[in-house]
Design a protein around this motif. Structure first.
Motif, short mmCIF file in Angstrom:
data_model
loop_
_atom_site.label_atom_id
_atom_site.label_comp_id
_atom_site.label_asym_id
_atom_site.label_seq_id
_atom_site.Cartn_x
_atom_site.Cartn_y
_atom_site.Cartn_z
N ARG A 67 -55.93 -3.35 -24.49
CA ARG A 67 -54.92 -4.30 -24.02
C ARG A 67 -55.51 -5.70 -23.88
NH1 ARG A 67 -53.90 0.03 -20.63
NH2 ARG A 67 -54.92 -1.00 -18.87
N THR A 68 -56.71 -5.77 -23.31
CA THR A 68 -57.34 -7.07 -23.08
C THR A 68 -57.61 -7.80 -24.40
OG1 THR A 68 -58.39 -6.25 -21.06
CG2 THR A 68 -59.36 -8.21 -22.06
N GLN A 69 -57.95 -7.06 -25.43
CA GLN A 69 -58.28 -7.68 -26.71
C GLN A 69 -57.07 -7.83 -27.62
OE1 GLN A 69 -61.23 -9.02 -26.92
NE2 GLN A 69 -61.62 -8.12 -24.90
N GLY A 70 -55.88 -7.54 -27.13
CA GLY A 70 -54.67 -7.90 -27.85
C GLY A 70 -54.05 -6.83 -28.70
N GLU A 110 -51.53 -3.94 -29.53
CA GLU A 110 -50.15 -3.81 -29.05
C GLU A 110 -50.06 -2.79 -27.92
OE1 GLU A 110 -45.72 -2.66 -30.85
OE2 GLU A 110 -47.48 -2.77 -32.16
N TYR A 111 -49.39 -3.17 -26.85
CA TYR A 111 -49.24 -2.32 -25.67
C TYR A 111 -48.33 -1.14 -25.98
CZ TYR A 111 -47.62 -0.80 -21.05
OH TYR A 111 -47.30 -0.05 -19.95
N GLU A 112 -48.73 0.04 -25.52
CA GLU A 112 -47.94 1.24 -25.71
C GLU A 112 -47.61 1.84 -24.35
OE1 GLU A 112 -49.73 4.04 -28.31
OE2 GLU A 112 -49.95 2.64 -29.97
N PRO A 113 -46.35 1.82 -23.93
CA PRO A 113 -45.97 2.35 -22.61
C PRO A 113 -46.42 3.79 -22.40
CG PRO A 113 -44.16 1.11 -23.59
CD PRO A 113 -45.20 1.24 -24.64
N SER A 114 -46.34 4.63 -23.44
CA SER A 114 -46.73 6.03 -23.28
C SER A 114 -48.21 6.15 -22.98
CB SER A 114 -46.38 6.82 -24.55
OG SER A 114 -47.07 6.29 -25.67
N VAL A 163 -57.03 -0.68 -11.51
CA VAL A 163 -56.62 -1.75 -10.59
C VAL A 163 -56.42 -3.05 -11.36
CG1 VAL A 163 -57.38 -3.17 -8.65
CG2 VAL A 163 -57.68 -0.69 -8.58
N ARG A 164 -57.32 -3.35 -12.26
CA ARG A 164 -57.22 -4.59 -13.03
C ARG A 164 -56.01 -4.56 -13.97
NH1 ARG A 164 -61.57 -7.85 -12.47
NH2 ARG A 164 -63.30 -6.95 -11.27
N SER A 165 -55.67 -3.36 -14.46
CA SER A 165 -54.49 -3.25 -15.31
C SER A 165 -53.23 -3.64 -14.54
CB SER A 165 -54.36 -1.82 -15.84
OG SER A 165 -55.45 -1.49 -16.69
N VAL A 166 -53.15 -3.21 -13.29
CA VAL A 166 -52.01 -3.57 -12.46
C VAL A 166 -52.01 -5.07 -12.17
CG1 VAL A 166 -50.91 -3.26 -10.21
CG2 VAL A 166 -51.83 -1.27 -11.44
N GLU A 167 -53.19 -5.60 -11.82
CA GLU A 167 -53.29 -7.01 -11.43
C GLU A 167 -53.14 -7.97 -12.61
OE1 GLU A 167 -56.42 -6.37 -7.67
OE2 GLU A 167 -57.13 -7.13 -9.62
N ILE A 168 -53.72 -7.63 -13.74
CA ILE A 168 -53.76 -8.56 -14.87
C ILE A 168 -52.65 -8.29 -15.87
CG2 ILE A 168 -55.17 -9.35 -16.82
CD1 ILE A 168 -57.64 -8.63 -15.13
N HIS A 169 -52.43 -7.01 -16.18
CA HIS A 169 -51.46 -6.67 -17.23
C HIS A 169 -50.10 -6.31 -16.67
CE1 HIS A 169 -55.39 -5.47 -19.43
NE2 HIS A 169 -55.07 -6.72 -19.72
N GLU A 170 -49.99 -6.31 -15.34
CA GLU A 170 -48.70 -6.15 -14.66
C GLU A 170 -48.01 -4.84 -15.02
OE1 GLU A 170 -46.49 -9.68 -15.54
OE2 GLU A 170 -47.70 -10.92 -14.18
N VAL A 171 -48.79 -3.77 -15.09
CA VAL A 171 -48.21 -2.45 -15.26
C VAL A 171 -48.00 -1.84 -13.88
CG1 VAL A 171 -49.21 -2.08 -17.54
CG2 VAL A 171 -50.50 -1.43 -15.50
#
Length: 603
Positions: A358-361, A363-367, A415-423
């Motif tokens: 995700r950090t390197q771009g 494509e985000y996959e919800p699953s 934790v960083r995924s929640v804070e940075i990527h807003e999941v």
């Protein structure tokens, strides 16, 4: 360099790699293909001389009189060119496997360079790892087939061939400018042989394929070769990458530390992703992520440390008693019982790899995130258990410090995924788990007397996996405890300046007799740590030393013997080449790497 004399075992570094993105072959500098599994990396070998004798299967193409050899890969390809010079003249053999079409092929083209050279092709087919002699018959003037059980091979050449002592032989002269091709093709025995390919067209297509693949990357040659190795070890239908194309090449000559590496390890996940992304191969990184998600899908409590190239979970280990092993290093094993072990660190590798994607771009996959949440929920309990650890020890479970650190990585990245990527996620609960693990490791995993973190809680032993502490951001490299750990590893785990994983004879932690060579990925990790400490000269010197251990075509095994000055372990090793690529980006100033971003988590 002279080819190995008749009857001599080739060193591991004498081999070069061929591959078609579904399986691979090893060809030694004397012209013998000594290892080849059809149709997949983990299928039974039809050439197993690597782990036995020529009678266990091989394909030799070489001058009858031998000669001095040199070899190279054609620029930016996995097409191997071996040249012989002797009193008769000069000749070269071009070896390659075209990227898989309808059937897998090995193509060998003999080309006259100078004079008139007498050549010999000797094909010894033995299915099921050298155990089964096939039924061979000629079906027309240029074609022979070999059949046994589910496997069949089709051998085609315009050169005259004849049977001799359960092998297919051809002897012929080749003159300057003349080219004599041979093609070996696998097919299911219940089907008709595939259509014949044109060897020269296949050579052009294979060369073009590799050069086009490399055209999208601006990385230097030393990195390109390692990236090509990773691509060659990729099973194209699924995107999985095997740890190595071989089984049972020993970690110590004559020893029993011989394992099957023809599977896909979750532990390689983050390094693989970073290496491919930094090397400008986003498509391969995406395919690897897809394989990873499919492999780990299901009950998170059933997470394995490795899977088959298609995502298979059952990798039952057994011994091939009819093979004596490489230089009598027995047993020869197929399958890997470590697939049934608990290794807590793989949770961290999976979560970190998907976070880095995700950090390197990518494509985000919800699953993907839903699956990670399930893994994190399971890890909240699992991290507290002892496990077999990164080195897959067979001497009983322990509270390995590296495993705890990687559990910390899993919760930290969550934790960083929640804070940075807003999941969406239980950030507060994960934060609490992260902090608890950190405190416990610092309290129970650090030995004040040694001024170092230790292999496991309560142990006095060191472990090179502790070098990952600053690399994943658990603590900064400048922390006195980390400095002390690096200094302790330099003091106790270096052998001729290279890094041992641990002292195998101490406490019998791995449950196996004997020692092993230095572990090359760990040596690259030490170079990374030097760089983080600002010891740039030391980092560059160690990196250059490691590059110098590669063979003449740029390939590295898992381990190295500094006394015998030879490579050890399965070959070529993806983990080593991954480490090479990532360390190159970390220590070379014109190749800014991602290590500093991960390290920044600790500061």
């Amino acid at each position: 360099m002279p080819a190995p004399a008749a009857g001599m075992t080739a060193r591991i570094e004498d081999y070069a790699l061929l591959g078609d993105l579904q399986t691979a072959a090893l060809v030694e500098r004397g012209g013998s293909i000594d290892w080849l599994c059809f149709p997949r990396f983990d299928s039974g070998a039809c050439f197993a001389a690597l782990l036995g004798t020529p009678e266990h299967g091989r394909w030799l193409v070489a001058p009858l009189e031998g000669g001095k050899t040199s070899r190279r890969y054609l620029e930016d390809t996995m097409v191997l060119e071996t040249t012989w010079e002797n009193d008769e003249g000069g000749v070269r053999v071009i070896d390659f496997m075209p990227p898989r079409g309808t059937a897998p092929d090995v193509v060998r083209i003999v080309e006259g360079v100078r004079g008139r050279v007498r050549m010999r092709s000797e094909l010894v087919i033995r299915f099921d790892y050298g155990r089964i002699v096939p039924w061979v018959r000629r079906i027309d003037g240029d074609t022979r087939t070999a059949i046994a059980g589910p496997d069949a091979l089709c051998f085609r050449s315009h050169a005259h061939t004849f049977g001799e002592n359960m092998r297919t032989v051809s002897e012929f002269d080749v003159e300057e400018g003349e080219r004599v091709p041979f093609v070996l093709t696998w097919f299911p025995s219940h089907q008709e042989p595939p259509e014949q390919i044109d060897p020269e067209v296949a050579l052009d297509e294979t060369t073009s394929y590799w050069r086009e693949w490399n055209a999208g990357s601006e990385t230097p040659a030393l990195i390109k070769r390692s990236l090509m190795v990773l691509k060659t070890l990729t099973y194209a239908p699924t995107g999985g990458i095997v740890a190595a194309p071989t089984t049972s090449l020993p970690e110590a000559i004559g020893g029993e530390r011989n394992w099957d590496y023809r599977y896909c390890w979750l532990r390689d996940a983050t390094l693989t992703l970073l290496a491919l992304l930094q090397g400008d191969h986003a498509e391969e990184a995406q395919a690897w992520r897809h394989w990873l998600l499919r492999a780990v899908a299901g009950d998170p409590n059933d997470l394995q440390i490795m899977y088959g190239v298609g995502g298979e979970r059952r990798l039952t280990e057994f011994e091939l008693t009819w093979l004596p092993g490489y230089e009598s290093s027995a047993p020869v094993r197929v399958g890997n019982a470590a697939s049934e072990q608990l290794q807590v660190d793989v949770y961290g590798e999976v979560i970190d790899a998907l976070y880095q994607a995700r950090t390197q771009g990518l494509e985000y996959e919800p699953s993907s995130w839903a699956l990670q949440r399930k893994l994190l929920n399971a890890l909240e309990t699992t991290w507290q258990e002892p496990d077999e650890g990164i080195w897959e020890v067979r001497g009983g479970r322990r509270h390995f410090v590296h495993s705890k650190v990687m559990a910390w990585v899993a919760f930290d990245r969550a934790v960083r995924s929640v804070e940075i990527h807003e999941v969406d996620g239980a950030a507060d609960r994960w934060l609490a788990a992260r902090d608890r693990i950190h405190a416990e490791v610092c309290e129970r995993g650090f030995d004040a007397e040694l001024n170092s973190f230790t292999q496991s809680y309560g142990s006095k032993e060191l472990d090179a996996s502790l070098l990952m502490i600053p690399l994943v951001g658990f603590l900064p490299a400048t922390d006195p405890r980390v400095r002390g750990t690096i200094e302790a590893i330099e003091r106790d785990l270096l052998w001729d300046g290279l890094v041992l994983r641990y002292r195998p004879q101490e406490e019998r932690v791995d449950g196996l007799p004997g020692g092993e060579g230095v572990f090359l990925p760990c040596s690259f990790w030490l170079a990374d740590c030097y760089e983080l400490l600002g010891r740039h000269d030391d980092a560059h010197a160690l990196f250059e030393r490691l590059l110098g251990l590669a063979n003449d075509v740029g390939l590295l095994a898992e381990e190295y013997d500094p006394v015998a000055k030879r490579q050890l372990g399965n070959f070529p090793q993806a983990f080593t080449h991954l480490a090479l690529v990532n360390t190159a980006f970390n220590v070379l100033p014109h190749l800014p790497g991602l290590m500093h971003q991960r390290h920044a988590h600790a500061e």
